[in-house]
Design a protein around this motif. Structure first.
Motif, PDB file in Angstrom:
ATOM      1  N   ARG A  96       0.856  -1.239  -0.096  1.00  5.22           N
ATOM      2  CA  ARG A  96      -0.070  -0.113   0.086  1.00  5.22           C
ATOM      3  C   ARG A  96       0.702   1.256  -0.013  1.00  5.22           C
ATOM      4  O   ARG A  96       1.745   1.392   1.141  1.00  5.22           O
ATOM      5  N   VAL A  97       1.063   2.163  -0.931  1.00  3.43           N
ATOM      6  CA  VAL A  97       1.775   3.277  -1.253  1.00  3.43           C
ATOM      7  C   VAL A  97       1.086   4.371  -1.717  1.00  3.43           C
ATOM      8  O   VAL A  97      -0.158   4.199  -2.435  1.00  3.43           O
ATOM      9  N   PHE A 120      -0.463   6.095  -6.459  1.00  3.28           N
ATOM     10  CA  PHE A 120      -1.206   5.318  -5.265  1.00  3.28           C
ATOM     11  C   PHE A 120      -0.940   3.797  -5.741  1.00  3.28           C
ATOM     12  O   PHE A 120      -1.058   3.302  -7.207  1.00  3.28           O
ATOM     13  N   LEU A 121      -0.681   2.991  -4.965  1.00  6.19           N
ATOM     14  CA  LEU A 121      -0.544   1.587  -5.167  1.00  6.19           C
ATOM     15  C   LEU A 121      -1.119   0.708  -4.256  1.00  6.19           C
ATOM     16  O   LEU A 121      -1.213   1.095  -3.108  1.00  6.19           O
ATOM     17  N   LEU A 122      -1.957  -0.316  -4.720  1.00  8.59           N
ATOM     18  CA  LEU A 122      -2.651  -1.344  -3.760  1.00  8.59           C
ATOM     19  C   LEU A 122      -2.671  -2.654  -4.213  1.00  8.59           C
ATOM     20  O   LEU A 122      -3.270  -2.869  -5.319  1.00  8.59           O
ATOM     21  N   LYS A 123      -1.999  -3.606  -3.581  1.00  8.50           N
ATOM     22  CA  LYS A 123      -1.843  -4.827  -4.103  1.00  8.50           C
ATOM     23  C   LYS A 123      -2.915  -5.652  -3.695  1.00  8.50           C
ATOM     24  O   LYS A 123      -3.530  -5.355  -2.635  1.00  8.50           O
ATOM     25  N   PRO A 124      -3.533  -6.586  -4.525  1.00  5.45           N
ATOM     26  CA  PRO A 124      -2.749  -6.740  -5.805  1.00  5.45           C
ATOM     27  C   PRO A 124      -3.493  -6.143  -6.941  1.00  5.45           C
ATOM     28  O   PRO A 124      -4.543  -5.768  -6.851  1.00  5.45           O
ATOM     29  N   GLY A 125      -2.675  -5.596  -7.975  1.00  2.00           N
ATOM     30  CA  GLY A 125      -3.141  -5.218  -9.358  1.00  2.00           C
ATOM     31  C   GLY A 125      -3.642  -3.745  -9.365  1.00  2.00           C
ATOM     32  O   GLY A 125      -3.646  -3.405 -10.329  1.00  2.00           O
ATOM     33  N   GLN A 184      -3.461   5.853   3.937  1.00  4.27           N
ATOM     34  CA  GLN A 184      -4.943   5.189   3.949  1.00  4.27           C
ATOM     35  C   GLN A 184      -5.620   6.023   3.042  1.00  4.27           C
ATOM     36  O   GLN A 184      -5.730   7.154   2.836  1.00  4.27           O
ATOM     37  N   PHE A 185      -6.218   5.294   1.990  1.00  6.52           N
ATOM     38  CA  PHE A 185      -7.210   5.680   1.060  1.00  6.52           C
ATOM     39  C   PHE A 185      -8.268   4.566   0.626  1.00  6.52           C
ATOM     40  O   PHE A 185      -7.991   3.557   0.751  1.00  6.52           O
ATOM     41  N   ARG A 229     -12.132   2.880  -3.830  1.00  2.39           N
ATOM     42  CA  ARG A 229     -12.963   3.156  -4.868  1.00  2.39           C
ATOM     43  C   ARG A 229     -11.954   4.133  -5.826  1.00  2.39           C
ATOM     44  O   ARG A 229     -12.443   4.525  -6.968  1.00  2.39           O
ATOM     45  N   ILE A 230     -10.939   4.624  -5.567  1.00  2.00           N
ATOM     46  CA  ILE A 230     -10.250   5.495  -6.364  1.00  2.00           C
ATOM     47  C   ILE A 230      -9.434   4.558  -7.359  1.00  2.00           C
ATOM     48  O   ILE A 230      -8.929   5.419  -8.407  1.00  2.00           O
ATOM     49  N   PHE A 231      -9.643   3.298  -7.399  1.00  2.00           N
ATOM     50  CA  PHE A 231      -9.238   2.280  -8.451  1.00  2.00           C
ATOM     51  C   PHE A 231     -10.177   1.815  -9.384  1.00  2.00           C
ATOM     52  O   PHE A 231     -10.074   0.970 -10.193  1.00  2.00           O
ATOM     53  N   ASN A 232     -11.572   2.258  -8.990  1.00  2.00           N
ATOM     54  CA  ASN A 232     -12.676   1.575  -9.716  1.00  2.00           C
ATOM     55  C   ASN A 232     -12.713   2.717 -11.028  1.00  2.00           C
ATOM     56  O   ASN A 232     -12.912   3.892 -10.805  1.00  2.00           O
ATOM     57  N   ILE A 233     -12.578   2.205 -12.163  1.00  2.00           N
ATOM     58  CA  ILE A 233     -12.542   3.046 -13.346  1.00  2.00           C
ATOM     59  C   ILE A 233     -13.988   3.681 -13.747  1.00  2.00           C
ATOM     60  O   ILE A 233     -14.066   4.822 -13.708  1.00  2.00           O
ATOM     61  N   ALA A 234     -15.087   2.618 -13.508  1.00  2.00           N
ATOM     62  CA  ALA A 234     -16.349   3.267 -14.032  1.00  2.00           C
ATOM     63  C   ALA A 234     -16.925   4.329 -12.492  1.00  2.00           C
ATOM     64  O   ALA A 234     -17.282   5.498 -13.194  1.00  2.00           O
ATOM     65  N   HIS A 235     -16.528   4.432 -11.584  1.00  2.00           N
ATOM     66  CA  HIS A 235     -16.555   5.487 -10.533  1.00  2.00           C
ATOM     67  C   HIS A 235     -15.922   6.655 -10.740  1.00  2.00           C
ATOM     68  O   HIS A 235     -16.380   7.837 -10.805  1.00  2.00           O
TER      69      HIS A 235
END
Length: 205
Positions: free
Chosen positions: A42-43, A62-67, A186-187, A190-196
């Motif tokens: 988590r970065v 931002f990075l959140l594993k996995p993916g 901490q974040f 949903r920041i990684f949700n493309i549709a959102h």
């Protein structure tokens, strides 16, 4: 952001050949790189991008594993890049057609977002070099070398990712420097949700 140079690296680099035989002196460095990369779960990091035309832009990575990865550029860039584990989406305020999408597996940077990483067996990695107190991991597609390459640069004492360099098919280089890396940030996921983010990005334009 100069999207042309990011996309050259993001979509043009894929599988790489096996690493050449490494010397025993590199083993400790490689073990350190693997331990460091596997520990980045988590970065949040500030970054500065220097483009070939001399312009500079800043933003937050931002990075959140996995993916999952996100590149959020500061104003006035008005651009956003999101990887959700399957798809890489590039948002550009100048386009009304929505984000451009690419398979994330074709992105060498996805090495960072893998749950388990071994730089000596990754299909992306071409070679590992030691330059003074830094390690450089070179990634490219040997079947299409004209697409360019990416070099990830690490400090080794202690190990820390500091920079990556994207070289496009014309030889132009884009440098991305990481600063103030926070591994306990901490974040919201949903920041990684493309549709959102499609609706959010359009609403904030």
């Amino acid at each position: 952001m100069d999207r042309r140079h990011f996309l050259t690296a993001a979509t043009g680099l894929a599988l790489a050949t096996a690493l050449p035989r490494i010397g025993a002196a590199q083993n400790a460095v490689i073990d350190g790189l693997n331990a460091y990369l596997n520990g980045l779960t988590r970065v949040r990091a500030r970054f500065r991008q220097a483009s070939p035309d001399g312009t500079e832009q800043t933003g937050t990575f931002f990075l959140l594993k996995p993916g999952k990865m996100r590149f959020e550029f500061d104003a006035p860039a008005d651009q956003l890049i999101i990887a959700d584990g399957t798809t890489l989406a590039v948002f550009d305020a100048k386009s009304n057609a929505g984000p451009q999408r690419y398979p994330q597996r074709q992105t060498p940077l996805s090495l960072l977002s893998m749950r388990e990483i071994n730089v000596t067996s990754s299909p992306f990695v071409r070679r590992i070099d030691m330059v003074e107190n830094r390690a450089q991991i070179t990634l490219f597609d040997p079947e299409a070398p004209e697409n360019g390459q990416m070099v990830m640069i690490f400090d080794t004492e202690p190990v820390a990712l500091r920079e990556w360099i994207l070289t496009d098919r014309t030889g132009l280089e884009t440098h991305v420097f990481l600063e103030t890396i926070d591994t306990e940030a901490q974040f919201e996921t949903r920041i990684f949700n493309i549709a959102h983010n499609i609706s959010t990005f359009q609403r904030n334009r």
